[in-house]
Scaffold this active site. Sequence first.
Site: not given
Length: 217
Positions: A148, A68, A93-94, A110, A14
């Site tokens: 990404d 999910r 990280m999902r 992101n 974090g």
Amino acid sequence: MIKKRVGVLISGRGSNMAALIAAAKDASYPAEIVLVVSNRPEALGVATARAEGIATTVIDHVAFGKDRGAFERKMQEALERHGVELLCLAGFMRLLTPWFVARWHNRMINIHPALLPAFKGLDTHARALAAGVKIHGASVHLVVSDVDAGPIIMQGAIGVREGDTEETLAARVLAIEHRIYPAALALLASGRIRIVDGRCLIEGADDPASHLIVPDI
Ligand code: GRF
């Protein structure tokens, strides 16, 4: 000034979340961090956020098995409950489903530890060293369904030094991340970003210094 209400999704340390919280303390910053969501109960960032007096919620993805959608609906509920308008992924990280991504279209950003579109995915620093690149860095981008891949808002670069290891490189890139993430969120929150043909145009950014950081470190 009415500040945008921002949620931050984390999975671990974090430190980028902490950089956003620190920046948002400035009275003139156009956003406030109103909720931190972690998908991991043990994430260090949860304690950091609590110590800062920020509302936190843990939604453990493990409890949802392979579903999910159910995990994301739970996140969405929490975000709506707190009136979140913009979302920052900070070491989250999902993988997100198209449903969730569509909900946050052009409102979710992101940070990625490489100069996109190079080195998408994991282990970016090791791959940058293996490739022998001379410049490396970090990117803040809008989130789209492909990982990404969304329009890039801001990048920061550093020189790769002979003798750099994954750790030394990661540390210098992280320092850059902590600068560009708050700056990119400020652009989004103040409505200065326009998406044209899948690219991000920044209002009043004739000066490249406003969206490029190349510090001497
Ligand atoms: C950062 O390097 C970020 O770029 C990547 O995951 C890492 C998270 O670090 N997406 P932290 O949790 O913000 O300290």
